[in-house]
Design an enzyme around this catalytic site. Structure first.
Site, PDB file in Angstrom:
ATOM      1  N   GLY A   8      -3.237  58.040 -17.328  1.00 24.99           N
ATOM      2  CA  GLY A   8      -3.419  57.161 -16.161  1.00 24.99           C
ATOM      3  C   GLY A   8      -3.836  58.030 -14.980  1.00 24.99           C
ATOM      4  O   GLY A   8      -3.541  57.725 -13.822  1.00 24.99           O
ATOM      5  N   ALA A   9      -4.549  59.112 -15.303  1.00 23.84           N
ATOM      6  CA  ALA A   9      -4.822  60.171 -14.323  1.00 23.84           C
ATOM      7  C   ALA A   9      -5.828  59.779 -13.244  1.00 23.84           C
ATOM      8  O   ALA A   9      -5.918  60.453 -12.216  1.00 23.84           O
ATOM      9  CB  ALA A   9      -5.316  61.416 -15.056  1.00 23.84           C
ATOM     10  N   GLY A  14      -2.100  58.784 -10.250  1.00 15.63           N
ATOM     11  CA  GLY A  14      -2.582  59.828 -11.154  1.00 15.63           C
ATOM     12  C   GLY A  14      -3.365  60.911 -10.426  1.00 15.63           C
ATOM     13  O   GLY A  14      -3.192  62.110 -10.711  1.00 15.63           O
ATOM     14  N   ASP A 151      13.248  56.847  -5.477  1.00 11.00           N
ATOM     15  CA  ASP A 151      14.448  56.238  -4.876  1.00 11.00           C
ATOM     16  C   ASP A 151      15.309  57.315  -4.207  1.00 11.00           C
ATOM     17  O   ASP A 151      15.881  57.094  -3.130  1.00 11.00           O
ATOM     18  CB  ASP A 151      15.258  55.496  -5.947  1.00 11.00           C
ATOM     19  CG  ASP A 151      14.434  54.411  -6.626  1.00 11.00           C
ATOM     20  OD1 ASP A 151      13.669  53.729  -5.921  1.00 11.00           O
ATOM     21  OD2 ASP A 151      14.540  54.265  -7.859  1.00 11.00           O
ATOM     22  N   ARG A 154      13.627  58.293  -1.011  1.00 10.25           N
ATOM     23  CA  ARG A 154      13.859  57.245   0.017  1.00 10.25           C
ATOM     24  C   ARG A 154      15.292  57.307   0.536  1.00 10.25           C
ATOM     25  O   ARG A 154      15.543  57.079   1.730  1.00 10.25           O
ATOM     26  CB  ARG A 154      13.599  55.861  -0.601  1.00 10.25           C
ATOM     27  CG  ARG A 154      12.132  55.565  -0.785  1.00 10.25           C
ATOM     28  CD  ARG A 154      11.916  54.233  -1.491  1.00 10.25           C
ATOM     29  NE  ARG A 154      10.503  53.908  -1.546  1.00 10.25           N
ATOM     30  CZ  ARG A 154       9.911  53.276  -2.559  1.00 10.25           C
ATOM     31  NH1 ARG A 154      10.629  52.892  -3.617  1.00 10.25           N
ATOM     32  NH2 ARG A 154       8.622  53.015  -2.528  1.00 10.25           N
ATOM     33  N   HIS A 179      15.379  50.916 -11.421  1.00  8.58           N
ATOM     34  CA  HIS A 179      14.336  51.110 -10.419  1.00  8.58           C
ATOM     35  C   HIS A 179      13.691  49.765 -10.057  1.00  8.58           C
ATOM     36  O   HIS A 179      12.526  49.528 -10.336  1.00  8.58           O
ATOM     37  CB  HIS A 179      13.270  52.110 -10.906  1.00  8.58           C
ATOM     38  CG  HIS A 179      12.143  52.251  -9.928  1.00  8.58           C
ATOM     39  ND1 HIS A 179      12.296  52.839  -8.695  1.00  8.58           N
ATOM     40  CD2 HIS A 179      10.856  51.832  -9.982  1.00  8.58           C
ATOM     41  CE1 HIS A 179      11.162  52.788  -8.039  1.00  8.58           C
ATOM     42  NE2 HIS A 179      10.259  52.166  -8.784  1.00  8.58           N
TER      43      HIS A 179
HETATM   44  P1  NAD Z   1      -3.558  52.256 -10.379  1.00  3.85           P
HETATM   45  O1  NAD Z   1      -4.057  50.934 -10.803  1.00  3.85           O
HETATM   46  O2  NAD Z   1      -4.150  52.880  -9.168  1.00  3.85           O
HETATM   47  O3  NAD Z   1      -3.715  53.307 -11.571  1.00  3.85           O
HETATM   48  C1  NAD Z   1      -3.372  53.025 -12.869  1.00  3.85           C
HETATM   49  C2  NAD Z   1      -4.317  53.779 -13.775  1.00  3.85           C
HETATM   50  O4  NAD Z   1      -3.921  53.509 -15.122  1.00  3.85           O
HETATM   51  C3  NAD Z   1      -5.783  53.326 -13.651  1.00  3.85           C
HETATM   52  O5  NAD Z   1      -6.619  54.446 -13.409  1.00  3.85           O
HETATM   53  C4  NAD Z   1      -6.087  52.669 -14.980  1.00  3.85           C
HETATM   54  O6  NAD Z   1      -7.425  52.849 -15.415  1.00  3.85           O
HETATM   55  C5  NAD Z   1      -5.108  53.403 -15.889  1.00  3.85           C
HETATM   56  N1  NAD Z   1      -4.831  52.709 -17.133  1.00  3.85           N
HETATM   57  C6  NAD Z   1      -4.646  51.390 -17.365  1.00  3.85           C
HETATM   58  N2  NAD Z   1      -4.418  51.169 -18.671  1.00  3.85           N
HETATM   59  C7  NAD Z   1      -4.439  52.382 -19.269  1.00  3.85           C
HETATM   60  C8  NAD Z   1      -4.276  52.813 -20.609  1.00  3.85           C
HETATM   61  N3  NAD Z   1      -4.034  51.948 -21.604  1.00  3.85           N
HETATM   62  N4  NAD Z   1      -4.363  54.132 -20.866  1.00  3.85           N
HETATM   63  C9  NAD Z   1      -4.604  55.024 -19.869  1.00  3.85           C
HETATM   64  N5  NAD Z   1      -4.780  54.669 -18.596  1.00  3.85           N
HETATM   65  C10 NAD Z   1      -4.698  53.366 -18.298  1.00  3.85           C
HETATM   66  O7  NAD Z   1      -1.969  52.128 -10.219  1.00  3.85           O
HETATM   67  P2  NAD Z   1      -0.966  53.151  -9.498  1.00  3.85           P
HETATM   68  O8  NAD Z   1      -0.795  52.753  -8.085  1.00  3.85           O
HETATM   69  O9  NAD Z   1      -1.388  54.530  -9.827  1.00  3.85           O
HETATM   70  O10 NAD Z   1       0.413  52.772 -10.257  1.00  3.85           O
HETATM   71  C11 NAD Z   1       0.590  53.052 -11.621  1.00  3.85           C
HETATM   72  C12 NAD Z   1       1.930  52.524 -12.112  1.00  3.85           C
HETATM   73  O11 NAD Z   1       3.006  53.248 -11.496  1.00  3.85           O
HETATM   74  C13 NAD Z   1       2.196  51.056 -11.791  1.00  3.85           C
HETATM   75  O12 NAD Z   1       2.787  50.419 -12.892  1.00  3.85           O
HETATM   76  C14 NAD Z   1       3.174  51.123 -10.633  1.00  3.85           C
HETATM   77  O13 NAD Z   1       3.944  49.962 -10.508  1.00  3.85           O
HETATM   78  C15 NAD Z   1       3.981  52.319 -11.025  1.00  3.85           C
HETATM   79  N6  NAD Z   1       4.783  52.939  -9.971  1.00  3.85           N
HETATM   80  C16 NAD Z   1       5.998  53.425 -10.303  1.00  3.85           C
HETATM   81  C17 NAD Z   1       6.786  54.058  -9.364  1.00  3.85           C
HETATM   82  C18 NAD Z   1       8.131  54.628  -9.734  1.00  3.85           C
HETATM   83  O14 NAD Z   1       8.912  54.951  -8.834  1.00  3.85           O
HETATM   84  N7  NAD Z   1       8.448  54.809 -11.002  1.00  3.85           N
HETATM   85  C19 NAD Z   1       6.324  54.187  -8.047  1.00  3.85           C
HETATM   86  C20 NAD Z   1       5.079  53.686  -7.734  1.00  3.85           C
HETATM   87  C21 NAD Z   1       4.303  53.039  -8.701  1.00  3.85           C
HETATM   88  C1  LMR Z   2       8.073  51.616  -5.698  1.00  2.24           C
HETATM   89  O1  LMR Z   2       9.299  51.657  -5.748  1.00  2.24           O
HETATM   90  O2  LMR Z   2       7.467  51.810  -4.629  1.00  2.24           O
HETATM   91  C2  LMR Z   2       7.288  51.403  -6.952  1.00  2.24           C
HETATM   92  O3  LMR Z   2       8.124  50.987  -7.992  1.00  2.24           O
HETATM   93  C3  LMR Z   2       6.101  50.519  -6.789  1.00  2.24           C
HETATM   94  C4  LMR Z   2       6.436  49.075  -6.513  1.00  2.24           C
HETATM   95  O4  LMR Z   2       5.918  48.215  -7.221  1.00  2.24           O
HETATM   96  O5  LMR Z   2       7.182  48.809  -5.567  1.00  2.24           O
END
Ligand code: NAD
Ligand code: LMR
Length: 327
Positions: A8-9, A14, A151, A154, A179
């Site tokens: 997902g880079a 990424g 978290d 924050r 989360h």
């Molecule tokens: P984004 O849409 O900008 O990036 C996601 C990337 O994943 C895209 O480049 C897309 O092409 C790629 N992708 C989709 N399907 C794929 C697959 N099968 N294989 C490989 N790559 C694939 O989203 P983002 O803002 O980077 O967020 C990514 C994820 O992280 C979301 O689910 C978001 O909710 C989550 N997130 C988690 C936390 C946490 O604290 N754990 C915090 C923020 C966001």
């Molecule tokens: C966050 O805590 O910011 C992430 O899990 C992204 C979201 O969907 O809020």
């Protein structure tokens, strides 16, 4: 030095996360995989004058397997992110399938790697990852994490803001639970150093930690959710894993884990009647080798815990069920 794969880079997390990894002297090979743009992202990062080598892979020609070959750490921010009006659970259907596919490839290509799942809803995507690894007979709870470091970040930031202290790093706040919203449990009663907060202040910052993601989703107005602060937090977590792996003592980070597979975790699981929970973990060369007990909770925190556990249990059973269902 480690080989790290980012799945997902090309996304909003990424790319900045890959930048931080490229700048790290703990990483010598950085393999980037995405369904779009990852080759270009790799060429771009490779012009930075740090020693780490970067290579990008797309799905064609077994790109996923190539990106994972020999990986020691796999970090996964692949999938869709929230827009205003959505909950993290609204991401489940799409992201469950993404995690299943990616973890299956991890299980068959680099089964001994550390796995750090960022993709939401983490409360459910980590159980999916665990079940898929179990199905392949390669699960090691000490190396498989739902990343909850944001978290923790924050927790420090918001108490510092509340107290008017310019340096959030002055405060270390244990963050437990899951989360998402009510499942996130900041323990300000155990803050180091001790802080004096009125009940109104405590409730305000607790809410901000639980719903800090919503602040960003709202402010970005359709352009995504937390990205740069997540890249920072994700990098902090990976760096901690690598520092411990290199023999550094005393590395402690919180993460959402399968408790029964980690020393000390079963006691936490028995107390809470839940197998997955984020708690502080001691890291060594072997991974997360001990889960900390959750310690004494204030009356307010006991109420928060009781309010969050039912939602967390539903999230976990949804993830576990999805791992075996056809998606
Ligand atoms: P984004 O849409 O900008 O990036 C996601 C990337 O994943 C895209 O480049 C897309 O092409 C790629 N992708 C989709 N399907 C794929 C697959 N099968 N294989 C490989 N790559 C694939 O989203 P983002 O803002 O980077 O967020 C990514 C994820 O992280 C979301 O689910 C978001 O909710 C989550 N997130 C988690 C936390 C946490 O604290 N754990 C915090 C923020 C966001
Ligand atoms: C966050 O805590 O910011 C992430 O899990 C992204 C979201 O969907 O809020």
């Amino acid at each position: 030095m480690a080989k790290v794969a980012v799945l997902g880079a090309s996304g909003q997390i990424g790319q900045p996360l890959s930048l931080l990894l490229k700048m790290s002297n703990l990483v010598n090979d950085l393999f980037l995989y995405d369904v779009v743009h990852s080759v270009g992202v790799g060429v771009d990062l490779n012009q930075i004058d740090t020693p780490g080598k970067v290579q990008g892979f797309l799905p064609a020609d077994n790109g996923l397997e190539q990106a994972l070959a020999g990986a020691e750490v796999v970090v996964i921010p692949a999938g869709i992110a929230r827009k205003p009006g959505m909950t993290r659970d609204d991401l489940f259907k799409t992201n469950a399938g993404v995690i299943k596919t990616l973890i299956t490839a991890v299980a068959t290509t680099c089964p001994k790697a550390y796995v750090c799942v960022i993709t939401n809803p983490v409360n459910s995507t980590l159980p999916i990852a665990v079940e898929v690894l179990k199905q392949h007979g390669v699960f090691d709870a000490r190396k498989v994490f739902g990343v909850t470091t944001l978290d923790v970040v924050r927790g420090s930031t918001f108490v510092a803001q509340e107290l008017g202290d310019p340096n959030p790093k002055n405060y270390v706040v244990p963050l437990l639970g899951g989360h998402s919203g009510a499942t996130i449990l900041p323990l300000y009663s155990q803050c180091q150093p001790k802080v004096q907060l009125s009940q109104e202040q405590l409730e305000r910052i607790t809410y901000r930690v639980q719903f800090g993601g919503d602040e960003i989703v709202k402010a970005k107005a359709g352009a995504g959710s937390a990205t740069t602060c997540m890249a920072y937090a994700g990098f902090r977590f990976i760096e901690s894993i690598l520092r411990a792996r290199n023999g550094e003592n005393g590395v402690v980070e919180a993460a959402y884990v399968y408790l029964p597979g980690i020393e000390g975790g079963q006691a936490v699981a028995d107390r809470l009647q839940v197998d997955y929970f984020s708690t502080k973990l001691d890291f060594s060369k072997e991974g997360a080798v001990r889960a900390h007990s959750i310690g004494p909770l204030s009356e307010y925190e006991e109420k928060l815990l009781a309010a969050g556990l039912p939602e967390l249990k539903v999230n976990i059973s949804n993830g576990t069920a999805a791992a075996t269902a056809k998606i």
